[in-house]
Scaffold this active site. Structure first.
Site, PDB file in Angstrom:
ATOM      1  N   HIS A 139     -22.246  -9.629  -5.106  1.00 30.21           N
ATOM      2  CA  HIS A 139     -22.928  -9.610  -3.794  1.00 30.21           C
ATOM      3  C   HIS A 139     -23.795 -10.845  -3.537  1.00 30.21           C
ATOM      4  O   HIS A 139     -24.204 -11.057  -2.388  1.00 30.21           O
ATOM      5  CB  HIS A 139     -23.832  -8.378  -3.676  1.00 30.21           C
ATOM      6  CG  HIS A 139     -23.106  -7.069  -3.747  1.00 30.21           C
ATOM      7  ND1 HIS A 139     -22.092  -6.724  -2.880  1.00 30.21           N
ATOM      8  CD2 HIS A 139     -23.257  -6.009  -4.586  1.00 30.21           C
ATOM      9  CE1 HIS A 139     -21.650  -5.510  -3.184  1.00 30.21           C
ATOM     10  NE2 HIS A 139     -22.331  -5.057  -4.223  1.00 30.21           N
ATOM     11  N   ASP A 174     -14.734  -2.626  -8.182  1.00 28.56           N
ATOM     12  CA  ASP A 174     -16.062  -2.001  -8.038  1.00 28.56           C
ATOM     13  C   ASP A 174     -16.005  -1.131  -6.769  1.00 28.56           C
ATOM     14  O   ASP A 174     -15.317  -1.476  -5.807  1.00 28.56           O
ATOM     15  CB  ASP A 174     -17.056  -3.150  -7.848  1.00 28.56           C
ATOM     16  CG  ASP A 174     -18.517  -2.756  -7.874  1.00 28.56           C
ATOM     17  OD1 ASP A 174     -19.202  -3.170  -8.814  1.00 28.56           O
ATOM     18  OD2 ASP A 174     -18.974  -2.091  -6.926  1.00 28.56           O
TER      19      ASP A 174
END
Ligand code: V1D
Ligand code: CA
Length: 424
Positions: A139, A174
């Site tokens: 991220h 993920d």
């Protein structure tokens, strides 16, 4: 062929000591637990084990802004006290999900150093597969921390791989959307990103819808597979296998980066999927068959005993020796964490409904395969749009057949046709 691959493994024994804070779900200690299982199962004997060199600020500046990195070095030295400047803290998003903690920059240097070192080894043919379970912080943005991630080791490793490889394929399993990596390569066809993730209900980070496909030269080179709660092994394989088969056939990557976030496992504290470790690891097994240089990194994963189990088993899969890994866990440093069963493998949660039914899975597959028709190996040539090849076409036909039979009310025949059980 698979079990002859040379596998490098990066581990820093300091990693388990970095601490995001008591009520924070991210626990770097899980990497130490995974490492202990890898050692106790004897897998380390077949790995080339490396302690990562710390990446420098200059290394990280290949992607990140220097003022952001410099701020992280200040945070590293004095922890929260050194970063009392609230406006800079807010600017760099160093709060809430991404707290400043003692050693935060050294933590980044360690996991980035491992991914970068691994990319260099792959570039020079010194390894076929590289594992860095401490990495995968997908991220992080150029000038901001996000979603527990400060420095984006994946982007940095891909930039390194691009020095020697024309096309790099990034895959993200993920449960969260791999937004930082997607954004970094959104306008290029040199990197094709594929993220499988929970999408909707305001689930973090909220991006990764089906219409998000990239821009300019990168249009169609960002692939998103939005999913709902309760994904099980069969549903995941139903999408993963034909999509990745088609991506590899069309894009012809020269190297692969696989982010193996373990928050897509059943029972995760933040995740809502229902994958077993075998279902998660099936993605690794599937990608190994292409015989390409592969960097495997960690990511999320918040039930730490399951993260350790998963990454230890995936290490065995990447070595091609999973068949000889017993389900009974070996005596290990953290044995009491694994009660009550002290087993390696997980059983899915029978009470969790799979909200991805056959129809929604078939629609997602159709949308993704339609978009993939635009893909060709970079550098770009004239566009041709043939239909999906081999396995993907068969999967679509099976899905269509299953849908038709279901519509006719013949549920039993439908289960036989699609070979899966997504409604229960
Ligand atoms: F539950 C928490 C307790 C303490 C601190 C944070 C959380 C928490 C849970 N989920 N934070 C989240 C997610 N953040 C939000 C924010 C609320 N805001 C408006 C946004 O929902 C962040 C989840 C991050 C997931 C990280 C990851 O698993 O993808 C990962 N991958 O590699 C490393 C981490
Ligand atoms: Ca993902």
């Amino acid at each position: 062929m698979e079990n002859k691959r040379k596998v490098s493994y990066y581990y820093d024994s300091d990693v388990g000591d970095y601490y995001y804070g008591m009520s924070h779900p991210m626990k770097p200690h899980r990497v130490r637990m995974a490492h202990d299982l890898i050692v106790r199962y004897g897998l380390y004997k077949q790995l080339q084990v490396y302690k990562p060199l710390h990446a420098t600020l200059d290394d990280m500046a290949a992607f990140h802004h220097r003022d952001y990195l410099e701020y992280l070095t200040v945070a590293d030295r004095g922890g929260d006290r050194a970063t009392a400047n609230a406006s800079l803290k807010a600017k760099f998003n160093l709060k809430g999900d991404c707290p400043v903690f003692e050693g935060v920059f050294r933590y980044c240097q360690s996991y980035v150093g491992a991914s970068l070192g691994g990319a260099v080894q792959l570039n020079h043919g010194q390894a076929d597969t590289v594992i860095n379970w401490a990495g995968g912080l997908h991220h992080a943005k150029t000038n901001q921390a996000a979603g527990f991630c400060y420095v984006n080791d994946i982007v940095l490793a891909i930039l390194e791989l691009l020095k020697y490889h024309k096309r790099v394929l990034y895959i993200d399993i993920d449960i969260h959307h791999g937004d930082g990596v997607e954004e970094a390569f959104f306008d290029t066809d040199r990197v094709l990103t594929v993220s499988f993730h929970k999408y909707g209900d305001d689930f973090f980070p909220g991006t990764g819808g089906p219409e998000e496909v990239g821009v300019d030269t990168g249009k169609y080179y960002a692939v998103n597979v939005p999913l709902d709660d309760g994904m099980d092994d069969a549903s995941f394989a139903f999408l993963f296998e034909p999509i990745m088969e088609e991506v590899v056939a069309r894009y012809r990557p020269e190297a692969i980066v696989l982010q193996s976030g373990a928050d897509s496992l059943t029972g995760d504290r933040l995740g809502r999927f229902n994958l077993t470790i075998k279902g998660h690891a099936a993605c690794h097994k599937f990608m190994m068959k292409f015989g390409l240089p592969m960097l495997v990194v960690g990511g999320g994963g918040y039930k730490i005993k399951n993260v350790a189990r998963c990454w230890a088993y995936e290490t065995a899969v990447l070595l091609g020796v999973e068949a000889s890994v017993p389900d009974d866990l070996p005596p290990n440093e953290y044995y009491e964490y694994f009660k009550p069963d002290y087993k390696l493998h997980l059983t899915p949660d029978a009470t969790l409904k799979n909200r991805n039914d056959q129809g929604s899975l078939a629609r997602v597959l159709r949308t993704v395969l339609d978009n993939l028709r635009h893909i060709r190996p970079a550098p770009a040539g004239p566009e041709q749009l043939p239909g999906p090849a081999g396995a993907a076409q068969q999967q679509l036909e099976k899905a269509a057949e299953a849908g038709r039979r279901r519509a006719e009310g013949d549920a039993r025949a439908s289960d036989q046709a699609d070979g899966m059980d997504v409604d229960r």
